[in-house]
Design an enzyme around this catalytic site. Structure first.
Site, PDB file in Angstrom:
ATOM      1  N   ALA A 125      17.212  30.119 -31.801  1.00  0.00           N
ATOM      2  CA  ALA A 125      17.845  28.951 -31.176  1.00  0.00           C
ATOM      3  C   ALA A 125      17.417  28.886 -29.715  1.00  0.00           C
ATOM      4  O   ALA A 125      16.877  29.850 -29.169  1.00  0.00           O
ATOM      5  CB  ALA A 125      19.360  29.055 -31.254  1.00  0.00           C
ATOM      6  N   LYS A 126      17.618  27.761 -29.098  1.00  0.00           N
ATOM      7  CA  LYS A 126      17.421  27.641 -27.639  1.00  0.00           C
ATOM      8  C   LYS A 126      18.254  26.458 -27.185  1.00  0.00           C
ATOM      9  O   LYS A 126      18.495  25.516 -27.947  1.00  0.00           O
ATOM     10  CB  LYS A 126      15.939  27.395 -27.323  1.00  0.00           C
ATOM     11  CG  LYS A 126      15.549  27.589 -25.872  1.00  0.00           C
ATOM     12  CD  LYS A 126      15.630  29.030 -25.407  1.00  0.00           C
ATOM     13  CE  LYS A 126      14.309  29.630 -25.116  1.00  0.00           C
ATOM     14  NZ  LYS A 126      14.248  31.019 -24.748  1.00  0.00           N
TER      15      LYS A 126
END
Ligand code: NAD
Length: 430
Positions: free
Chosen positions: A119-120
């Site tokens: 994720a980011k």
């Protein structure tokens, strides 16, 4: 909160370099998939994020006015465990950048065999224009906006560009206050006093040094007779430089944003101030010669470690690089074209997703410590990091030797085969 999926960018391969993070991530995925017998449907699925959350973050400025920022959390894949990845505060944070960088996190966690997905996220804001109070209010409100999609078993943010351990402490506090109990495992990269791990700060540089040491050995060189040039003297570059120096390597050149210093007999890396000890002070350190950042990349050394920013090894300078081995300390320092030329020239480039993965690996250790409510000693952190890095290096090396591919392809093959196998084994729901 809005969730959406993205559409395939057919023009990804036709863009002039540098590509966007999302274009690069998709191209590398397709490239790795070409080497593997993977169901096309799984590859198609992995081109897209699981979800992207876009939120509005209103913040009261110190003068009483309210400014409204946009925040994102892109969750790419969680087939192997909770989503994991950084949160950045930067004016140019976009939805697509978060998706591309989230995809990279999926591969980075998988190549390290960590039980996490990728994720980011971040907020499109210039953190330098905010007071500490404004930053705290921004973080607490952002935490509230994404609270329902994060959590220690769901999605675990960490610091990234423009955020730091204090940001993570505020985020953890905001989340914990709403949940009614202290939940340190919701973020990593916290200060140790609130559940952070010892050794987290130095971990990416340590992993770069470990991988450089293994690569030097693999190519039959003695570390004691190895010259090293390192671009960037911050968390990654300086920690890698000092460890390699301690292990006997000859660190001949280091640089910061202003330029570098060069001593063919070797620098005393411990006396060169790091970015965090004294910002941008490398050029002020006495040395026989100075070099520009461009010249540093072209020095005749055994090992080159770009550890500052992305896209520094490009079509323009790749033919002039004289190093025998390149170890990627920064994220994405080599453009696609430069990667191809390095392959043609027979210069091995060990990729970022393996070399600087010490950060997320010690984040995993931090998460384990938080869940078990038991802190590890620095010695234990460093020992376990060494073991994880060697295991990952050996896995990637096995693919490199078996398939006659580049080190980057080998790392992506290891990562993608783990993710794809997990998808195949779990099946498509419902
Ligand atoms: P940092 O801010 O601690 O240090 C960056 C260093 O690079 C400084 O010495 C700065 O002067 C120099 N620099 C900045 N712009 C430059 C330029 N254009 N040319 C040459 N030097 C320049 O940053 P860091 O945490 O060491 O991160 C460096 C790279 O490593 C980034 O690509 C980052 O994304 C990546 N990375 C960092 C971590 C981490 O946890 N710190 C983990 C994995 C990857």
């Amino acid at each position: 909160m809005a969730s959406s999926t993205t559409t395939h960018d057919e023009a990804a391969d036709e863009q002039p370099e540098p590509e966007s993070a999302l274009q690069t991530a998709r191209r590398q995925l397709r490239h790795a998939a070409d080497h593997l017998d993977i169901d096309d449907n799984i590859v198609e699925r992995l081109q897209h994020p699981n979800s992207v959350h876009e939120v509005t973050v209103p913040v009261e400025r110190d003068d009483g006015t309210v400014e409204v920022f946009t925040g994102f959390r892109a969750q790419h894949d969680s087939v192997r465990g909770p989503f994991k990845g950084g949160l950045r505060y930067h004016p140019e944070v976009t939805r697509d950048e978060c998706v591309g960088l989230g995809m990279w996190m999926t591969w980075k966690c998988a190549v390290m065999d960590l039980p996490f997905g990728g994720a980011k996220g971040g907020v499109a804001v210039n953190p330098k224009a905010l007071s500490d109070g404004e930053k705290e209010r921004l973080t607490r409100r952002f935490a509230e906006e994404i609270r329902e999609v994060i959590g220690p078993t769901v999605d675990i943010p960490a610091p990234d560009m423009g955020t730091d351990p204090q940001t993570m402490a505020w985020l953890m506090d905001a989340y914990s206050m709403q949940e009614g109990e202290t939940i340190p495992g919701v973020v990593t990269g916290k200060p140790p006093i609130v559940g952070g791990s010892k050794g987290r700060d130095g971990a990416p540089g340590r992993s770069v040094a470990i991988i450089a040491r293994e690569a030097v050995d693999y190519y039959g060189k003695d570390l004691g007779e190895t010259s090293v040039a390192i671009q960037g003297y911050g968390s990654v570059g300086a920690n890698a430089a000092r460890l390699l120096d301690d292990w006997g390597a000859n660190v001949v050149a280091v640089s910061d944003v202003n330029g570098g210093i060069y001593d063919p007999d070797g620098l005393d890396t411990h006396s060169v101030p790091t970015h965090h000890e004294e910002p941008e002070a490398v050029m002020g350190h006495e040395a026989p010669e100075t070099v520009t950042n461009g010249e540093l990349l072209e020095l005749d050394v055994d090992v080159l470690i770009p550890a500052a920013v992305g896209n520094v090894l490009t079509a323009d300078n790749v033919h002039d690089v004289r190093a025998d081995i390149v170890i990627e300390g920064a994220n994405g320092p080599t453009t696609s074209t430069a990667s191809e030329v390095f392959a043609e020239r027979g210069i091995p480039v060990v990729p970022d997703i393996l070399a600087n993965a010490g950060g997320v690996t010690v984040s995993y250790f931090e998460w384990l410590q938080d869940i078990n409510r038991r802190a590890w000693s620095l010695e234990r952190v460093n020992e376990e990091l060494e073991a994880e890095m060697l295991a990952a290096w050996n896995d990637v090396r096995a693919e490199y030797e078996a398939r006659d591919v580049t080190w980057r392809d080998a790392a992506y093959i290891v990562a993608l085969s783990r993710v794809a196998e997990a998808h195949e084994t779990r099946g498509l729901w419902p």
